[in-house]
Scaffold this active site. Structure first.
Site, PDB file in Angstrom:
ATOM      1  N   LYS A   4       0.848  -1.189   0.000  1.00 36.77           N
ATOM      2  CA  LYS A   4       0.000   0.000   0.000  1.00 36.77           C
ATOM      3  C   LYS A   4       0.881   1.236   0.000  1.00 36.77           C
ATOM      4  O   LYS A   4       1.708   1.425   0.896  1.00 36.77           O
ATOM      5  CB  LYS A   4      -0.914  -0.005   1.222  1.00 36.77           C
ATOM      6  CG  LYS A   4      -1.814   1.224   1.304  1.00 36.77           C
ATOM      7  CD  LYS A   4      -2.850   1.086   2.400  1.00 36.77           C
ATOM      8  CE  LYS A   4      -3.685   2.346   2.524  1.00 36.77           C
ATOM      9  NZ  LYS A   4      -4.690   2.250   3.590  1.00 36.77           N
ATOM     10  N   ARG A  63     -10.848  10.176   1.830  1.00 35.78           N
ATOM     11  CA  ARG A  63     -10.718  10.870   3.118  1.00 35.78           C
ATOM     12  C   ARG A  63     -11.892  11.812   3.336  1.00 35.78           C
ATOM     13  O   ARG A  63     -12.286  12.065   4.471  1.00 35.78           O
ATOM     14  CB  ARG A  63      -9.355  11.546   3.219  1.00 35.78           C
ATOM     15  CG  ARG A  63      -8.267  10.458   3.305  1.00 35.78           C
ATOM     16  CD  ARG A  63      -6.870  10.969   3.534  1.00 35.78           C
ATOM     17  NE  ARG A  63      -5.923   9.853   3.405  1.00 35.78           N
ATOM     18  CZ  ARG A  63      -4.607   9.982   3.269  1.00 35.78           C
ATOM     19  NH1 ARG A  63      -4.068  11.186   3.255  1.00 35.78           N
ATOM     20  NH2 ARG A  63      -3.840   8.914   3.158  1.00 35.78           N
ATOM     21  N   ARG A 104       0.981   9.814   5.716  1.00 39.53           N
ATOM     22  CA  ARG A 104       1.198   8.478   6.253  1.00 39.53           C
ATOM     23  C   ARG A 104       2.523   7.872   5.782  1.00 39.53           C
ATOM     24  O   ARG A 104       2.671   6.653   5.718  1.00 39.53           O
ATOM     25  CB  ARG A 104       0.053   7.561   5.823  1.00 39.53           C
ATOM     26  CG  ARG A 104      -1.360   8.085   6.118  1.00 39.53           C
ATOM     27  CD  ARG A 104      -2.359   6.943   6.065  1.00 39.53           C
ATOM     28  NE  ARG A 104      -3.743   7.353   5.988  1.00 39.53           N
ATOM     29  CZ  ARG A 104      -4.450   7.867   7.001  1.00 39.53           C
ATOM     30  NH1 ARG A 104      -3.890   8.059   8.165  1.00 39.53           N
ATOM     31  NH2 ARG A 104      -5.725   8.187   6.826  1.00 39.53           N
ATOM     32  N   GLU A 138       7.355  -6.668   1.383  1.00 39.15           N
ATOM     33  CA  GLU A 138       6.079  -6.620   2.106  1.00 39.15           C
ATOM     34  C   GLU A 138       5.242  -7.865   1.810  1.00 39.15           C
ATOM     35  O   GLU A 138       4.610  -8.427   2.696  1.00 39.15           O
ATOM     36  CB  GLU A 138       5.290  -5.362   1.713  1.00 39.15           C
ATOM     37  CG  GLU A 138       5.861  -4.060   2.252  1.00 39.15           C
ATOM     38  CD  GLU A 138       5.557  -3.855   3.738  1.00 39.15           C
ATOM     39  OE1 GLU A 138       4.911  -4.718   4.349  1.00 39.15           O
ATOM     40  OE2 GLU A 138       5.972  -2.812   4.289  1.00 39.15           O
ATOM     41  N   LYS A 162      -2.340  -1.641  -3.742  1.00 39.06           N
ATOM     42  CA  LYS A 162      -3.173  -0.446  -3.712  1.00 39.06           C
ATOM     43  C   LYS A 162      -2.314   0.803  -3.742  1.00 39.06           C
ATOM     44  O   LYS A 162      -1.328   0.836  -3.016  1.00 39.06           O
ATOM     45  CB  LYS A 162      -3.996  -0.488  -2.431  1.00 39.06           C
ATOM     46  CG  LYS A 162      -4.777   0.748  -2.131  1.00 39.06           C
ATOM     47  CD  LYS A 162      -5.377   0.629  -0.765  1.00 39.06           C
ATOM     48  CE  LYS A 162      -6.089   1.925  -0.445  1.00 39.06           C
ATOM     49  NZ  LYS A 162      -6.644   1.943   0.869  1.00 39.06           N
ATOM     50  N   SER A 164     -10.271   5.690  -4.577  1.00 37.97           N
ATOM     51  CA  SER A 164     -11.181   6.811  -4.800  1.00 37.97           C
ATOM     52  C   SER A 164     -10.654   7.820  -5.814  1.00 37.97           C
ATOM     53  O   SER A 164     -11.399   8.315  -6.652  1.00 37.97           O
ATOM     54  CB  SER A 164     -11.463   7.496  -3.465  1.00 37.97           C
ATOM     55  OG  SER A 164     -10.263   7.964  -2.873  1.00 37.97           O
ATOM     56  N   TYR A 207     -15.324   1.066  -6.737  1.00 38.20           N
ATOM     57  CA  TYR A 207     -16.599   1.726  -6.464  1.00 38.20           C
ATOM     58  C   TYR A 207     -17.574   1.513  -7.618  1.00 38.20           C
ATOM     59  O   TYR A 207     -18.756   1.802  -7.490  1.00 38.20           O
ATOM     60  CB  TYR A 207     -16.358   3.219  -6.204  1.00 38.20           C
ATOM     61  CG  TYR A 207     -15.451   3.409  -4.997  1.00 38.20           C
ATOM     62  CD1 TYR A 207     -15.966   3.301  -3.704  1.00 38.20           C
ATOM     63  CD2 TYR A 207     -14.072   3.612  -5.137  1.00 38.20           C
ATOM     64  CE1 TYR A 207     -15.136   3.418  -2.595  1.00 38.20           C
ATOM     65  CE2 TYR A 207     -13.237   3.735  -4.035  1.00 38.20           C
ATOM     66  CZ  TYR A 207     -13.777   3.637  -2.770  1.00 38.20           C
ATOM     67  OH  TYR A 207     -12.961   3.735  -1.670  1.00 38.20           O
TER      68      TYR A 207
HETATM   69  C1  PBG Z   1      -7.251   3.232   5.508  1.00 34.39           C
HETATM   70  C2  PBG Z   1      -7.733   3.192   4.099  1.00 34.39           C
HETATM   71  C3  PBG Z   1      -7.622   4.201   3.140  1.00 34.39           C
HETATM   72  C4  PBG Z   1      -8.227   3.731   1.978  1.00 34.39           C
HETATM   73  C5  PBG Z   1      -8.692   2.459   2.252  1.00 34.39           C
HETATM   74  N1  PBG Z   1      -8.355   2.132   3.558  1.00 34.39           N
HETATM   75  C6  PBG Z   1      -7.122   5.578   3.255  1.00 34.39           C
HETATM   76  C7  PBG Z   1      -5.747   5.853   3.588  1.00 34.39           C
HETATM   77  O1  PBG Z   1      -4.863   5.002   3.620  1.00 34.39           O
HETATM   78  O2  PBG Z   1      -5.511   7.039   3.834  1.00 34.39           O
HETATM   79  C8  PBG Z   1      -8.334   4.476   0.696  1.00 34.39           C
HETATM   80  C9  PBG Z   1      -9.335   3.953  -0.276  1.00 34.39           C
HETATM   81  C10 PBG Z   1      -9.655   4.869  -1.395  1.00 34.39           C
HETATM   82  O3  PBG Z   1      -8.996   5.911  -1.590  1.00 34.39           O
HETATM   83  O4  PBG Z   1     -10.586   4.544  -2.126  1.00 34.39           O
HETATM   84  N2  PBG Z   1      -8.266   2.782   6.391  1.00 34.39           N
END
Ligand code: PBG
Length: 327
Positions: free
Chosen positions: A198, A208, A219, A235, A250, A276, A315
């Site tokens: 990730k 968010r 992060r 990982e 991701k 997203s 989505y």
């Molecule tokens: C963390 C999480 C995130 C997403 C899924 N799980 C956000 C992040 O890491 O800041 C993002 C998913 C998306 O952007 O569609 N719980």
């Protein structure tokens, strides 16, 4: 032109029927997983500006939308919670009456085993600071203290009806910690979907908004640097060794090279998350008439499939499942 052309690839492109016959990759509804948001304390679902068609659901509208997804043939649902209260340790995440756990319970009661119910296992939606873990005295994300919270969360989510826990927090050792806690609590059957790879991506912006993130800063101390590909294999190796049942990469489209290399070596199913921001880019360009939105949706998903993902969180899951059935 001197002499015949020995090979004519166009021969296999001449009609839609021939193209369909020789297609190397196809999308299938069963491989699509729909991420969903359930929000505490609202009477009506709330539409999200940056993700057209995506909603923060009430418990009732959640059930309705989940039914529609399942009827369309979607393979699974991934649930995220949007609580009203936040605190330092994200207490709502481990409260059986917390919004995410209530949503899971409702969905499991209604849908039983007719779909695969997944829960986001991370603290960011529940913490006052918006980080995916708990903080130490200096305000840094405390890896090992967070593992204890995740372990507790895994058990509560399993007890609330999740078939799968989706570990999205990028803490070291999170798969092992959750596996041990689940087994200890007699949840040997609960599947661990590990967000093994990730990245600290700019493409999570609309999400968010969807979870009303309180995060300041970023992060980067736990999510991966977009420049790194070899690190993804590290990982992956760790998560497989710790017992991940499914691994995920991701975001998806900007990381197809990483997805490909993970798919080549993983001996468990590989998922990818069309996040997203990937959706928002398609929607924004489509709304401006700059791209053909409907075609781009399918092209993006088949590209993720071609790169090696066996299942895709998107989505667009319900929409695409319906469109695939109509064809
Ligand atoms: C963390 C999480 C995130 C997403 C899924 N799980 C956000 C992040 O890491 O800041 C993002 C998913 C998306 O952007 O569609 N719980």
């Amino acid at each position: 032109m001197s002499g015949p052309i020995p090979e004519r690839p166009r021969r296999l492109r001449q009609t839609a029927a021939v193209r369909r016959l020789v297609s190397e990759n196809r999308l299938h509804p069963a491989e699509l997983i729909l991420p969903m948001f359930v929000k505490e304390g609202i009477d009506e679902p709330v539409l999200l500006d940056s993700m057209p068609g995506v909603q923060q659901h009430t418990l009732d509208s959640l059930v309705q939308a989940a039914r529609e997804a399942v009827d369309a043939g979607v393979g699974g649902l991934m649930l995220f919670g949007v609580p009203q209260q936040h605190d330092e340790i994200g207490s709502g995440a481990t409260d059986p009456k917390g919004i995410l756990n209530r949503g899971l319970r409702r969905l499991r009661d209604v849908l039983g085993d007719t779909t695969v119910l997944m829960a986001d296992l991370c603290l960011d939606e529940f913490t006052s600071h918006g980080h995916c873990g708990v903080l130490d005295q200096q305000g840094r994300v405390d890896n090992d203290a967070t593992l204890q919270r995740y372990a507790e969360m895994a058990v509560v989510q399993a007890e609330s009806g999740a078939h799968v826990v989706g570990l999205s927090g990028m803490m070291d050792g999170q798969v092992a910690a959750c596996r041990a806690a689940l087994d200890e609590a007699d949840h040997q059957d609960t599947v661990i979907l590990a967000y093994a790879v990730k990245y600290a991506s700019a493409a999570y912006g609309p999400f968010r908004e969807a979870v009303e993130s309180t995060l300041e800063g970023d992060r980067s101390t736990y999510q991966q640097d977009p420049a790194n590909a070899t690190e993804a294999l590290r990982e992956l190796r760790l998560d497989l060794a710790e017992g991940a049942d499914i691994v995920m990469v991701k975001p998806a489209l900007p990381y197809l090279d990483v997805l490909r290399s993970v798919a080549e070596v993983s001996d468990v199913p590989v998922a990818a998350y069309q996040v997203s921001g990937e959706m928002a880019m398609i929607e924004a360009a489509g709304a401006n008439g700059w791209i053909d939105r409907d075609r781009m949706v399918l092209e993006s998903l088949v590209s993720i499939r071609r790169a090696g993902a066996q299942m895709i969180l998107t989505y667009y899951a319900t929409e695409v499942a319906r469109r695939l059935r109509e064809r």
